[in-house]
Design a protein around this motif. Structure first.
Motif: not given
Length: 505
Positions: A299-307
């Protein structure tokens, strides 16, 4: 729906039921109950089955039939098996814990459709191919024949007992071979039933034999047997290595479909709702006990927490419960040993620094106190050098790994001993296709998972296996190529041996 009672199912060798004094108990993983017993076969039973298969092959009762005749009988078997589908479904899920939806659609539905596909291949396969006329070193015409190998051994796993066995039996029979099957000793029931259905619908006795027994005994003997010309095996990479070693003693052909550690690559332009559901499906269908399971979510790092948040919320809706209930999404794992192994992997991952975002243990509730249950588990904070990201867990465990750009995602995906299947999630097909070209994997699915299509080859790179199953060339692995050449030159002086011996003008 048929109910499986605690009955005894005998082996099938040479068209006869064969029993042993020792018995193997077949356990329902959902509650730990004994649903059946089967014979505890050994090397002597494998020898008997190989002898029966060899005699049947040499008699020509199957091998001498035309491809169209073999196809017709195989289609009759499919028709009868479809009429017995309820029985096959119940036998399958009683032994391996699949849910009724999975057993109906994937386990039995796919198995019969694929067997029918192999019947069609018998009619369309290029059994003879003429090569171009050659004028050097002499005028000649060659024809390449594809012929059956003889006796084929099939060793199959617990997770898809009928489907993955028929991936071997189907092309072997279509090509005119005789077969000895050694199913996983925990899940032989559906294959035993299928063999009897086959004999009742035109397959001559001895052409398809089923020996139950432990892999270390019966499977090992089949792999090393001097009268077996080919082994098709699906299972773990460690056992695959042993199969190769045993088969090497007689230099027999092998097709190996082994382990996987599939990456699910979520690109930064992905439809996140679709990707979340797709990643969960890719990992958790059949409790993660599929070699092509997407157990690494990149997962892209900037989307990690949301994903991760979305994954956890969606995964909480997965329904565990009675495997005969159509509302159940996920069942148990195969046995207590595997359950303990999965939970140990999770504990080790926590020690290594991973965070359990969901699950990580046996689910709570009285209904899960018996049987072999593991909750859907999601781990974050995982790096690709951790054992949880490198070893095949074979359970409902999804690890989430962050990456910074496409190049790093590809590097992480390929940094594995395995290369069986991968998925890519993106709204840009061109971008996804470009990344697919860089992934070292036998199958790459874009915006989907678990799409096993019998019309295309299936298999893996690296330690995920050798050879391919399915597809239009599936019979290649169950035939030998023979070249027959006819010399068209006239006169001794025109022949190479004539020139060599001084007859040239």
């Amino acid at each position: 729906m048929t109910t499986v009672e605690t009955t005894h199912h005998q082996m099938r060798i040479g068209g006869r039921d064969v029993d042993t004094a020792g018995k193997i108990s077949i356990i329902d993983p959902s509650d730990g109950s004994v649903v059946a017993t089967v014979p505890d076969g050994d090397a002597s039973h494998v020898d008997d089955a190989v002898a029966a298969a060899k005699a049947a092959y040499e008699s020509g009762v199957w091998s001498a039939k035309t491809p169209h005749e073999r196809a017709a009988i195989m289609r009759a078997i499919v028709g009868a098996a479809r009429e017995a589908a309820d029985e096959l479904i119940e036998l399958e899920q009683a032994a391996n814990g699949a849910t009724i939806r999975q057993a109906t659609g994937f386990h039995i539905g796919y198995a019969l459709a694929h067997f029918e596909y192999f019947a069609g291949l018998a009619e369309t396969y290029e059994w003879e191919r003429a090569a171009p006329v050659s004028d050097f070193p002499a005028l000649s015409q060659s024809v390449v024949h594809r012929e059956p190998i003889g006796v084929v051994g099939a060793i199959s796993p617990f997770n898809f007992p009928l489907l993955l066995t028929l991936w071997k039996v189907g092309p072997a029979l279509a090509a005119g071979n005789s077969v000895v099957v050694k199913p996983d000793e925990r899940t032989p029931l559906s294959m035993l039933a299928f063999a009897r259905i086959a004999e009742r619908n035109g397959l001559p006795p001895g052409v398809l034999n089923v020996v139950t027994g432990p892999g270390r005994v019966a499977g090992a003997r089949l792999a090393e047997h001097p009268h077996v010309g080919k082994i098709g095996f699906t299972g773990s990479t460690s056992v695959g290595r042993e199969i190769m070693r045993l088969a090497s003693g007689t230099v027999k052909q092998v097709t190996l479909e082994l382990g996987g550690k599939g990456p699910s690559i979520v690109l930064d332009d992905a439809d996140l709702d679709m990707a979340v559901d797709g990643v969960l499906f890719g990992c958790f269908v059949y409790s993660g006990q599929i070699c092509v399971s997407g157990t690494r979510a990149l997962v892209p790092r900037r989307l990690h927490d949301e994903f991760v948040r979305r994954l956890v919320e969606r995964a909480k809706t997965i329904v565990l419960g009675n495997t005969r209930d159509f509302d159940t999404d996920m069942g148990p794992v195969i046995d207590g040993k595997q359950q303990a192994r999965i939970l140990d992997h999770i504990r080790r991952a926590e020690v290594d620094g991973a965070t359990v975002e969901l699950g990580g243990s046996r689910p709570g509730g009285e209904q899960f106190e018996r049987g072999f249950w593991v909750s859907p588990t999601i781990l974050s904070g995982v790096t690709n050098d951790m054992p949880i990201a490198r070893e095949e867990v074979f359970g409902p465990v999804l690890v989430v790994i962050a990456y910074d750009d496409d190049d790093e995602a590809v590097a992480i995906a390929n940094d594995s001993d395995y290369g069986l299947a991968a998925s890519i999630w993106s709204t840009d097909n061109g971008r996804a296709l470009a990344i697919a070209d860089r992934i070292q994997s036998g199958s790459v699915w874009i915006n989907d998972a678990h799409q096993i299509n019998c019309q295309v080859p299936f298999g893996g790179y690296k330690q995920s296996g050798i050879g391919r199953e399915l597809g239009p060339d599936a019979l290649d692995g169950y035939t030998e190529a023979k070249t027959v050449q006819v010399d068209l030159s006239t006169g001794l002086k025109a022949k190479p041996f004539g020139i060599l011996l001084g007859h040239a003008e």
